[in-house]
Design a protein around this motif. Structure first.
Motif: not given
Length: 180
Positions: A143, A147, A172
């Motif tokens: 994941q 991103l 993030i």
């Protein structure tokens, strides 16, 4: 490898790099062979699949990223080391327009040696940052890669790509930081 075969290999990789930058990872292989001045059979003899060609194009970049990850494993701040490495990954994907998608494709297949090397490097940095409490537990590396690759893709055409990428990476990391 014979000298003529080595020249053909090098021309194919250079032509593929240019074609991927111009047309993306789906650039026609026939076009790449033609740009290199060789026949399709020569291309397929060196690169039996598109994935093999993508990996050859990005091998030096992947090796450099993995080497940098190894250096950062002993950095005093594991979270900062992970962020620095992810920033380098974004920058690598954004070096030229179209290369982010091609790099994504090179890292896309599970059997890819490039993917295995980069994911191993990322896992080590991520685990170290999690153990230090700099990144919350339970964040899967897959994941995180999605991103970061999204950042590379959406910023590659921006006039201030590096600044935009840094701002998005800050967002993030704000989400990755454990909350008390």
């Amino acid at each position: 490898m014979r000298a003529d075969a080595r020249r053909n290999y090098d021309r194919l990789v250079a032509s593929a790099r240019a074609a991927f930058a111009e047309l993306g990872a789906d650039a026609p292989l026939d076009d790449i062979a033609q740009r290199a001045g060789v026949g399709n059979a020569t291309l397929y003899r060196h690169f039996p699949s598109r994935q093999a060609l993508l990996e050859a194009v990005f091998r030096d970049h992947i090796d450099a990223l993995c080497g940098r990850a190894g250096e950062l494993m002993s950095a005093p701040s594991p979270g900062a080391a992970l962020r620095e490495w992810l920033s380098a990954l974004i920058a690598q994907g954004s070096t030229e327009r179209g290369l982010a998608a091609s790099l994504l494709a090179a890292l896309g297949e599970d059997g890819s040696s490039c993917r295995a090397a980069v994911f191993d490097a990322a896992r080590g940095l991520l685990a170290r940052a999690q153990e230090a409490g700099d990144v919350r537990p339970g964040v899967p590396v897959e994941q995180l890669f999605k991103l970061v690759n999204a950042i590379a893709l959406v910023t590659e055409t921006e006039p201030d790509a590096a600044g935009q990428a840094a701002a998005l990476l800050d967002l993030i990391f704000h989400g990755l930081t454990p909350r008390p």
